[in-house]
Design a protein around this motif. Sequence first.
Motif, short mmCIF file in Angstrom:
data_model
loop_
_atom_site.label_atom_id
_atom_site.label_comp_id
_atom_site.label_asym_id
_atom_site.label_seq_id
_atom_site.Cartn_x
_atom_site.Cartn_y
_atom_site.Cartn_z
N GLU A 170 4.20 7.22 -8.84
CA GLU A 170 4.17 7.32 -7.37
C GLU A 170 5.55 7.13 -6.76
O GLU A 170 5.92 7.77 -5.78
CB GLU A 170 3.18 6.29 -6.79
CG GLU A 170 3.84 5.47 -5.75
CD GLU A 170 3.03 4.94 -4.60
OE1 GLU A 170 3.41 3.87 -4.18
OE2 GLU A 170 2.07 5.55 -4.12
N ASN A 228 5.54 8.57 0.85
CA ASN A 228 5.25 7.34 1.60
C ASN A 228 5.64 6.07 0.85
O ASN A 228 5.49 4.98 1.36
CB ASN A 228 3.77 7.27 1.98
CG ASN A 228 3.50 8.20 3.13
OD1 ASN A 228 4.02 8.01 4.22
ND2 ASN A 228 2.72 9.23 2.88
N HIS A 229 6.09 6.24 -0.39
CA HIS A 229 6.64 5.07 -1.07
C HIS A 229 8.11 4.96 -0.72
O HIS A 229 8.97 5.56 -1.37
CB HIS A 229 6.46 5.13 -2.59
CG HIS A 229 7.01 3.88 -3.22
ND1 HIS A 229 6.22 2.77 -3.46
CD2 HIS A 229 8.26 3.52 -3.55
CE1 HIS A 229 6.98 1.80 -3.93
NE2 HIS A 229 8.23 2.23 -3.99
N THR A 233 11.76 -1.13 0.67
CA THR A 233 12.60 -1.80 1.67
C THR A 233 13.83 -2.42 1.03
O THR A 233 13.70 -3.15 0.04
CB THR A 233 11.77 -2.92 2.36
OG1 THR A 233 10.52 -2.35 2.73
CG2 THR A 233 12.47 -3.46 3.58
N PHE A 286 1.27 -4.86 0.29
CA PHE A 286 1.67 -3.53 -0.21
C PHE A 286 2.85 -3.68 -1.18
O PHE A 286 3.76 -2.87 -1.19
CB PHE A 286 2.07 -2.62 0.96
CG PHE A 286 0.97 -2.44 1.97
CD1 PHE A 286 -0.05 -1.52 1.76
CD2 PHE A 286 0.93 -3.22 3.12
CE1 PHE A 286 -1.07 -1.37 2.67
CE2 PHE A 286 -0.10 -3.07 4.05
CZ PHE A 286 -1.10 -2.15 3.82
N ASN A 287 2.84 -4.73 -1.95
CA ASN A 287 4.05 -5.09 -2.68
C ASN A 287 3.80 -5.33 -4.15
O ASN A 287 3.04 -6.21 -4.53
CB ASN A 287 4.67 -6.33 -2.02
CG ASN A 287 5.06 -6.03 -0.57
OD1 ASN A 287 4.19 -5.91 0.28
ND2 ASN A 287 6.32 -5.86 -0.32
N HIS A 346 -1.00 -4.97 -4.44
CA HIS A 346 -0.61 -3.57 -4.31
C HIS A 346 -1.73 -2.71 -4.90
O HIS A 346 -2.37 -3.13 -5.87
CB HIS A 346 0.72 -3.32 -5.04
CG HIS A 346 1.28 -1.96 -4.82
ND1 HIS A 346 0.88 -0.87 -5.55
CD2 HIS A 346 2.22 -1.50 -3.95
CE1 HIS A 346 1.55 0.21 -5.13
NE2 HIS A 346 2.37 -0.16 -4.17
N ASP A 375 -6.62 -2.85 -3.18
CA ASP A 375 -6.57 -2.03 -1.96
C ASP A 375 -6.53 -2.95 -0.73
O ASP A 375 -7.40 -3.82 -0.59
CB ASP A 375 -7.83 -1.16 -1.94
CG ASP A 375 -7.89 -0.22 -0.75
OD1 ASP A 375 -7.14 -0.43 0.23
OD2 ASP A 375 -8.70 0.72 -0.81
N PHE A 376 -5.56 -2.77 0.12
CA PHE A 376 -5.41 -3.60 1.32
C PHE A 376 -6.71 -3.72 2.11
O PHE A 376 -7.02 -4.77 2.66
CB PHE A 376 -4.32 -3.00 2.22
CG PHE A 376 -4.23 -3.61 3.59
CD1 PHE A 376 -3.84 -4.93 3.76
CD2 PHE A 376 -4.52 -2.85 4.72
CE1 PHE A 376 -3.74 -5.50 5.03
CE2 PHE A 376 -4.43 -3.42 6.00
CZ PHE A 376 -4.03 -4.73 6.15
N ASN A 416 6.00 -3.74 4.51
CA ASN A 416 6.34 -2.39 4.93
C ASN A 416 5.19 -1.52 4.42
O ASN A 416 5.16 -1.16 3.25
CB ASN A 416 7.69 -2.00 4.31
CG ASN A 416 7.97 -0.52 4.37
OD1 ASN A 416 7.26 0.24 5.02
ND2 ASN A 416 9.02 -0.10 3.68
N GLN A 450 -0.80 5.65 6.91
CA GLN A 450 -2.09 4.96 7.14
C GLN A 450 -1.97 3.93 8.26
O GLN A 450 -2.76 2.99 8.34
CB GLN A 450 -2.53 4.23 5.87
CG GLN A 450 -2.81 5.14 4.69
CD GLN A 450 -3.11 4.33 3.44
OE1 GLN A 450 -3.96 3.45 3.43
NE2 GLN A 450 -2.40 4.60 2.37
C1 LIG Z 1 6.12 2.06 2.25
S1 LIG Z 1 5.77 1.55 0.60
C2 LIG Z 1 6.53 -0.04 0.67
C3 LIG Z 1 6.57 -0.79 -0.60
C4 LIG Z 1 7.03 -2.27 -0.42
N1 LIG Z 1 6.17 -2.93 0.55
C5 LIG Z 1 8.46 -2.35 0.03
O1 LIG Z 1 8.68 -2.60 1.19
O2 LIG Z 1 9.36 -2.16 -0.79
C6 LIG Z 1 4.03 1.23 0.74
C7 LIG Z 1 3.34 0.98 -0.58
O3 LIG Z 1 1.96 0.68 -0.32
C8 LIG Z 1 1.16 1.24 -1.35
N2 LIG Z 1 -0.20 1.46 -0.84
C9 LIG Z 1 -0.70 2.61 -0.31
N3 LIG Z 1 -1.96 2.42 0.10
C10 LIG Z 1 -2.29 1.14 -0.19
C11 LIG Z 1 -3.45 0.35 -0.03
N4 LIG Z 1 -4.56 0.87 0.54
N5 LIG Z 1 -3.43 -0.93 -0.45
C12 LIG Z 1 -2.31 -1.47 -1.00
N6 LIG Z 1 -1.17 -0.76 -1.22
C13 LIG Z 1 -1.15 0.52 -0.81
C14 LIG Z 1 1.87 2.51 -1.72
O4 LIG Z 1 1.54 2.85 -3.04
C15 LIG Z 1 3.35 2.15 -1.55
O5 LIG Z 1 3.91 1.70 -2.76
#
Ligand SMILES: C[S@@+](CC[C@H](N)C(=O)[O-])C[C@H]1O[C@@H](n2cnc3c(N)ncnc32)[C@H](O)[C@@H]1O
Length: 177
Positions: free
Chosen positions: A8, A14-15, A18, A42-43, A64, A72-73, A88, A93
């Motif tokens: 991914e 969308n990945h 930060t 999401f980490n 994550h 899943d969040f 982040n 979504q």
């Molecule tokens: C914008 S990235 C940021 C990653 C990390 N938070 C950072 O700041 O480096 C968002 C991450 O959320 C993950 N993600 C997407 N949907 C999600 C969900 N429903 N629950 C948890 N994680 C999710 C994605 O796979 C992606 O790696």
Amino acid sequence: MLKEYEREKETNKNHVATPRWVVENIYDIIKIKSFNSIWFPFNNYDSQFKLKADELKLKYKATHIFDDLGNDFFKTEPPASCDLLISNPPFDQQNEIIKRSFELIENGQIKAFCLLLPLSTLETEKRANIYEKYIDKLSILIFKKRIKFIGRTSSFNTACCWICYNINNLKNTIYWI
Ligand SMILES: C[S@@+](CC[C@H](N)C(=O)[O-])C[C@H]1O[C@@H](n2cnc3c(N)ncnc32)[C@H](O)[C@@H]1O
């Protein structure tokens, strides 16, 4: 799950990871050490939010969608007595994530949150109505300069802001950082 995560990182627009300065900056602004039970929803293992939290010996839970449990969040519970959700999230979504974050506040499952979002999060009637409803404890921190996210070319050049709710150290509704 680890393989999916590595894939991914290469393929999903969308990945956007930060950079450390953004993490250190917000930790400083909100006085991260004053929080006792933090959730990074999401980490994964390589997130700067998590790595910096380890350095500071913060008490946190990092989850994550591609971690060992597929957290899943939208289905994962915050840690007990969670006083801060910070991350982040995937921008595509954002409406559902904002909605759930306020639901968690309403249910008493988290006390405060900080979400890094595109500046355009302030648009649209739907989001505006939500933000208006919670304006009393809302603070918006607008980045003066663009963030160069890790692993992204400069073509990903979105203006960003932090949407913060119920952070004691933030007294104003709007800041430029
Ligand atoms: C914008 S990235 C940021 C990653 C990390 N938070 C950072 O700041 O480096 C968002 C991450 O959320 C993950 N993600 C997407 N949907 C999600 C969900 N429903 N629950 C948890 N994680 C999710 C994605 O796979 C992606 O790696």
